[in-house]
Structures are given as C-alpha cells and as structure tokens.
Design a protein around this motif. Sequence first.
Motif, PDB file in Angstrom:
ATOM      1  N   GLY A   1       0.515  -0.862  -0.107  1.00  0.00           N
ATOM      2  CA  GLY A   1       0.235   0.387  -0.123  1.00  0.00           C
ATOM      3  C   GLY A   1       0.639   1.155  -0.170  1.00  0.00           C
ATOM      4  N   GLU A   2      -0.047   2.692  -0.429  1.00  0.00           N
ATOM      5  CA  GLU A   2       0.915   3.424  -0.854  1.00  0.00           C
ATOM      6  C   GLU A   2       1.075   4.241   1.667  1.00  0.00           C
ATOM      7  OE1 GLU A   2      -0.462   6.286  -3.382  1.00  0.00           O
ATOM      8  OE2 GLU A   2      -0.812   4.663  -4.613  1.00  0.00           O
ATOM      9  N   ILE A   3       2.058   5.047   1.490  1.00  0.00           N
ATOM     10  CA  ILE A   3       2.282   5.111   2.758  1.00  0.00           C
ATOM     11  C   ILE A   3       1.418   6.621   2.503  1.00  0.00           C
ATOM     12  CG2 ILE A   3       3.961   6.879   4.299  1.00  0.00           C
ATOM     13  CD1 ILE A   3       6.065   5.089   2.971  1.00  0.00           C
ATOM     14  N   VAL A   4       0.667   6.897   3.716  1.00  0.00           N
ATOM     15  CA  VAL A   4      -0.379   7.544   3.901  1.00  0.00           C
ATOM     16  C   VAL A   4       0.271   9.248   4.707  1.00  0.00           C
ATOM     17  CG1 VAL A   4      -3.127   8.720   4.794  1.00  0.00           C
ATOM     18  CG2 VAL A   4      -2.496   6.396   3.621  1.00  0.00           C
ATOM     19  N   PHE A   5      -0.036   7.895   6.079  1.00  0.00           N
ATOM     20  CA  PHE A   5       1.235   8.993   6.907  1.00  0.00           C
ATOM     21  C   PHE A   5       2.319   8.367   7.906  1.00  0.00           C
ATOM     22  CE2 PHE A   5       1.367   9.561  11.703  1.00  0.00           C
ATOM     23  CZ  PHE A   5       1.099  11.103  12.014  1.00  0.00           C
ATOM     24  N   THR A   6       3.076   9.374   8.155  1.00  0.00           N
ATOM     25  CA  THR A   6       4.668   8.046   9.066  1.00  0.00           C
ATOM     26  C   THR A   6       4.367   9.910  10.470  1.00  0.00           C
ATOM     27  OG1 THR A   6       6.433   7.184   9.146  1.00  0.00           O
ATOM     28  CG2 THR A   6       6.128   8.970   7.238  1.00  0.00           C
ATOM     29  N   ALA A   7       4.918   9.171  11.705  1.00  0.00           N
ATOM     30  CA  ALA A   7       5.158   9.670  12.278  1.00  0.00           C
ATOM     31  C   ALA A   7       5.868   9.123  13.474  1.00  0.00           C
ATOM     32  CB  ALA A   7       4.315  10.722  13.115  1.00  0.00           C
ATOM     33  N   THR A   8       7.499   9.540  13.610  1.00  0.00           N
ATOM     34  CA  THR A   8       8.066   9.099  14.649  1.00  0.00           C
ATOM     35  C   THR A   8       7.670  10.032  16.097  1.00  0.00           C
ATOM     36  OG1 THR A   8      10.168   9.053  13.420  1.00  0.00           O
ATOM     37  CG2 THR A   8      10.387   9.400  15.794  1.00  0.00           C
ATOM     38  N   PHE A   9       7.594   9.249  17.106  1.00  0.00           N
ATOM     39  CA  PHE A   9       7.332   9.612  18.744  1.00  0.00           C
ATOM     40  C   PHE A   9       8.161   9.644  19.637  1.00  0.00           C
ATOM     41  CE2 PHE A   9       2.935   8.815  16.666  1.00  0.00           C
ATOM     42  CZ  PHE A   9       2.309   9.685  17.017  1.00  0.00           C
ATOM     43  N   VAL A  10       8.709  10.715  20.297  1.00  0.00           N
ATOM     44  CA  VAL A  10       9.248   9.923  20.928  1.00  0.00           C
ATOM     45  C   VAL A  10       8.941   9.429  22.396  1.00  0.00           C
ATOM     46  CG1 VAL A  10      11.320  11.538  22.396  1.00  0.00           C
ATOM     47  CG2 VAL A  10      11.092  12.039  20.369  1.00  0.00           C
TER      48      VAL A  10
ATOM     49  N   GLU B   1     -11.975   0.695   3.075  1.00  0.00           N
ATOM     50  CA  GLU B   1     -12.318   1.137   4.443  1.00  0.00           C
ATOM     51  C   GLU B   1     -11.249   0.790   5.818  1.00  0.00           C
ATOM     52  OE1 GLU B   1     -15.881  -0.922   7.856  1.00  0.00           O
ATOM     53  OE2 GLU B   1     -15.190  -1.978   5.158  1.00  0.00           O
ATOM     54  N   TYR B   2     -10.126   0.870   5.114  1.00  0.00           N
ATOM     55  CA  TYR B   2      -9.451   0.328   6.349  1.00  0.00           C
ATOM     56  C   TYR B   2      -7.681   0.921   5.832  1.00  0.00           C
ATOM     57  CZ  TYR B   2     -12.218  -2.741   9.046  1.00  0.00           C
ATOM     58  OH  TYR B   2     -13.468  -3.320   9.601  1.00  0.00           O
ATOM     59  N   TYR B   3      -6.747   1.444   6.795  1.00  0.00           N
ATOM     60  CA  TYR B   3      -6.033   1.616   6.563  1.00  0.00           C
ATOM     61  C   TYR B   3      -5.123   0.475   7.572  1.00  0.00           C
ATOM     62  CZ  TYR B   3      -6.446   6.762   5.480  1.00  0.00           C
ATOM     63  OH  TYR B   3      -6.427   7.644   5.138  1.00  0.00           O
ATOM     64  N   ARG B   4      -3.617   0.298   7.282  1.00  0.00           N
ATOM     65  CA  ARG B   4      -2.325  -1.096   7.297  1.00  0.00           C
ATOM     66  C   ARG B   4      -1.746  -0.019   8.266  1.00  0.00           C
ATOM     67  NH1 ARG B   4       2.262  -3.373   7.386  1.00  0.00           N
ATOM     68  NH2 ARG B   4       2.001  -2.587   5.062  1.00  0.00           N
ATOM     69  N   ALA B   5      -1.892   0.103   9.993  1.00  0.00           N
ATOM     70  CA  ALA B   5      -1.127   0.781  10.721  1.00  0.00           C
ATOM     71  C   ALA B   5       0.590   0.078  11.140  1.00  0.00           C
ATOM     72  CB  ALA B   5      -1.698   0.993  12.343  1.00  0.00           C
ATOM     73  N   GLU B   6       1.350   0.200  11.065  1.00  0.00           N
ATOM     74  CA  GLU B   6       2.811  -0.337  11.074  1.00  0.00           C
ATOM     75  C   GLU B   6       3.342   0.415  12.690  1.00  0.00           C
ATOM     76  OE1 GLU B   6       5.334  -2.870   8.112  1.00  0.00           O
ATOM     77  OE2 GLU B   6       5.986  -0.763   8.451  1.00  0.00           O
TER      78      GLU B   6
ATOM     79  N   THR C   1       1.751  -4.542  12.707  1.00  0.00           N
ATOM     80  CA  THR C   1       0.596  -4.577  12.245  1.00  0.00           C
ATOM     81  C   THR C   1      -1.196  -4.641  12.780  1.00  0.00           C
ATOM     82  OG1 THR C   1       0.432  -5.687  10.803  1.00  0.00           O
ATOM     83  CG2 THR C   1       1.971  -4.364  10.002  1.00  0.00           C
ATOM     84  N   GLN C   2      -1.812  -3.829  12.989  1.00  0.00           N
ATOM     85  CA  GLN C   2      -3.052  -3.503  13.105  1.00  0.00           C
ATOM     86  C   GLN C   2      -3.574  -3.396  11.398  1.00  0.00           C
ATOM     87  OE1 GLN C   2      -3.256  -2.152  16.755  1.00  0.00           O
ATOM     88  NE2 GLN C   2      -4.276  -0.629  16.172  1.00  0.00           N
ATOM     89  N   LEU C   3      -5.058  -3.533  10.988  1.00  0.00           N
ATOM     90  CA  LEU C   3      -5.825  -2.579  11.054  1.00  0.00           C
ATOM     91  C   LEU C   3      -6.394  -1.424  11.665  1.00  0.00           C
ATOM     92  CD1 LEU C   3      -7.415  -5.321   8.091  1.00  0.00           C
ATOM     93  CD2 LEU C   3      -5.358  -3.889   7.514  1.00  0.00           C
ATOM     94  N   VAL C   4      -6.153  -0.457  11.073  1.00  0.00           N
ATOM     95  CA  VAL C   4      -7.838   0.456  11.584  1.00  0.00           C
ATOM     96  C   VAL C   4      -8.822   1.408  10.619  1.00  0.00           C
ATOM     97  CG1 VAL C   4      -6.281   0.783  14.039  1.00  0.00           C
ATOM     98  CG2 VAL C   4      -6.151   1.831  11.516  1.00  0.00           C
ATOM     99  N   LEU C   5      -9.904   1.469  11.024  1.00  0.00           N
ATOM    100  CA  LEU C   5     -11.062   2.099  10.063  1.00  0.00           C
ATOM    101  C   LEU C   5     -10.169   3.261   9.845  1.00  0.00           C
ATOM    102  CD1 LEU C   5     -13.993   1.303  11.845  1.00  0.00           C
ATOM    103  CD2 LEU C   5     -13.833  -0.015  10.019  1.00  0.00           C
ATOM    104  N   ILE C   6     -10.675   3.627   8.203  1.00  0.00           N
ATOM    105  CA  ILE C   6     -10.103   5.514   7.792  1.00  0.00           C
ATOM    106  C   ILE C   6     -11.223   6.094   8.418  1.00  0.00           C
ATOM    107  CG2 ILE C   6      -9.555   6.434   5.601  1.00  0.00           C
ATOM    108  CD1 ILE C   6      -9.061   3.917   3.830  1.00  0.00           C
TER     109      ILE C   6
END
Length: 77
Positions: A19-28, A47-52, A58-63
């Motif tokens: 899939g294409e990257i929709v969002f990425t962030a690094t949390f400290v 219906e879903y994004y794959r959260a990595e 990974t888990q699927l979360v509702l868009i």
Amino acid sequence: MLSTITTLKSSGSGDVIDGEIVFTATFVRDREDFSELTLTLYTYDDEYYRAEFNGVATQLVLISDVDKIFTALNDLP
C-alpha cells in the motif's frame, strides 16, 4: 495521538500488501526501552488503513476513525 491509534478497534493484523504511505510519524517517549516509536499508515482497502509500528507489528484500523483523529488535531488552536 499514538495511544488513540493503538486503542482503535482493529480487525486483525492484516496481510502485508504494497500500500501507499498515507502518514508516518516518529514519537519520542520517556522510556528507556523503545524510546522512539514510528507509526506508519498504509492504504489497505476502501475501509481500512494498515498501521505499522516500528516496521514490524501491524493492525488494521478504520479510515473513518483515523480521519476523526486528524480532524481533531487540525482543529487544535
């Protein structure tokens, strides 16, 4: 935001697809272990994004649920 994403209703781990990257962030985080955590959201289906997390778990979360989080962040003063 991170805690909200990780507590979203999930439909399982989801197949790893290109899939294409929709969002990425690094949390400290203030922890000795896992002081940084990277979240990447990928397109999965209509219906879903794959959260990595850290390129592994990974888990699927509702868009629609993720969109609510982004809307709330954009509405912050």
